[in-house]
Design an enzyme around this catalytic site. Structure first.
Site, PDB file in Angstrom:
ATOM      1  CE  LYS A  54      40.481  44.488  31.487  1.00 29.74           C
ATOM      2  NZ  LYS A  54      41.584  43.699  32.049  1.00 29.74           N
ATOM      3  CG  ASP A  72      44.708  46.203  33.031  1.00 32.15           C
ATOM      4  OD1 ASP A  72      45.925  46.198  32.779  1.00 32.15           O
ATOM      5  OD2 ASP A  72      44.091  45.187  33.403  1.00 32.15           O
ATOM      6  CD  GLU A 111      45.836  47.172  36.627  1.00 36.60           C
ATOM      7  OE1 GLU A 111      46.200  46.023  36.280  1.00 36.60           O
ATOM      8  OE2 GLU A 111      44.702  47.414  37.081  1.00 36.60           O
ATOM      9  CG  ASP A 144      48.741  43.153  37.497  1.00 40.64           C
ATOM     10  OD1 ASP A 144      49.018  42.228  38.286  1.00 40.64           O
ATOM     11  OD2 ASP A 144      47.728  43.111  36.772  1.00 40.64           O
ATOM     12  CE  LYS A 179      45.247  41.280  38.398  1.00 41.77           C
ATOM     13  NZ  LYS A 179      45.509  41.147  36.952  1.00 41.77           N
TER      14      LYS A 179
END
Length: 328
Positions: free
Chosen positions: A135, A163, A192, A215, A241
């Site tokens: 992250k 991300d 992302e 995303d 997702k």
């Protein structure tokens, strides 16, 4: 003869789970159970606070209406439903019809933050590509860049997924990239949504040679009437997702289109319960057996629901212990 049940669950979360600057203490959702000719199929409908367009009340209203239609053998228009409702109902139908395979991909890209040596045992246990996730965007971009560079330098066969959640301006994204040696950048599988603006993310990919993944941009674009995946320029991967995208059929269409365009597709969690998460693992193994899915969220819970995630030692609560709020 058709019958349906609708359960509402509440599962306590680990105390450290924060979504969009809000602490998530309890995860709420619905489990639908369809029964026909002695067969049963389940699906999870769990709008994600701060991310889903629909609320729990919105989802409940649609579910009751659609389940009554299903029970009377009337057609359900999944594309007209909220994403979480469409996905949960479609998964229950896939399971009911015996289409969703039992085998799942339970391998997750481990999340790393500090010492590369701590990551090695997890990577050594992985089959195939050694891939981990970091992250970024929570601290200064220079610090993040140095950390990513350290991991890539220390572990020569490591591939990283990053991300950023649109954390950076274009300038800060460049500060991040400057701390990563150009020779290592190809081992960043993708980052992302690095920038607040999709246009800046696209420019970042061109300027730095670091691959990006869509995303949130995908979630917004797919709502458009004339959506076409090929119009989402510049990404090496898309993050699917399903709870935020829609029906299983819509997700399968996205996967097929991504394959045709040479774009990686990664199935990812929206913090579903262990029941929903294992279904996502089965979907991932069925459709994308070569890709490690992003399903490493069971550890955010304090309990599992009905179905255990392999290797997880959290206690399991039964679906029958949850509130049965509707049946027909």
């Amino acid at each position: 003869m058709r019958s349906a049940k609708l359960y509402r669950y509440e599962l306590p979360m680990d105390s450290g789970v924060i979504l969009r600057e809000q602490r998530l203490k309890v995860r709420e959702g619905f489990i639908v159970e369809l029964t026909m000719d002695g067969q049963t199929g389940r699906g999870e409908i769990a709008p994600l606070p701060g991310f889903s367009v629909e609320s729990m009340d919105d989802a409940y209203s649609q579910l009751v209406e659609q389940l009554a239609l299903w029970q009377h053998e009337k057609e359900i228009n999944l594309e007209a439903l909220y994403p979480s409702v469409a996905f949960g109902l479609s998964m229950a139908q896939l399971e009911l019809d015996g289409i969703l395979p039992e085998e799942g991909c339970y391998q997750a890209a481990p999340l790393c933050s500090g010492d590369p040596d701590e990551l090695l045992p997890k990577l050594n246990a992985m089959q195939g590509e050694k891939v981990a996730k970091i992250k970024v965007g929570l601290y200064e971009p220079i610090r993040d860049g140095m950390l990513v560079n350290l991991f890539l330098e220390s572990i020569p066969d490591l591939s990283l997924r990053l991300d950023a959640n649109r954390a950076w301006t274009a300038e800060k994204a460049q500060q991040f990239a400057k701390k990563i040696a150009p020779s290592l950048r190809q081992r960043i599988a993708f980052i992302e949504e690095p920038c607040q603006s999709p246009g800046d993310s696209f420019s970042f990919a061109i300027d730095t040679g670091i691959a990006i993944a869509w995303d949130e941009t995908l979630q917004h674009a797919i709502k458009e009437e004339h959506f076409a995946l090929e119009d989402l320029n510049g990404a090496k991967a898309i993050i699917i997702k399903p709870t935020l995208i829609g029906s299983a059929e819509r997700c399968l269409g996205l996967i097929a289109k991504a394959k045709a365009l040479g774009i990686k597709a990664i199935i990812s969690s929206s913090i579903e319960s262990s029941l929903g998460l294992t279904q996502l693992a089965r979907l991932a193994q069925w459709q994308l057996p070569q890709e490690v899915p992003g399903l490493d969220t069971v550890g955010l819970f304090a309990q599992q629901l009905e179905v255990a995630w392999p290797g997880c030692e959290l206690p399991i609560v039964s679906l029958s212990d949850q509130a049965l709020i509707w049946q027909c």
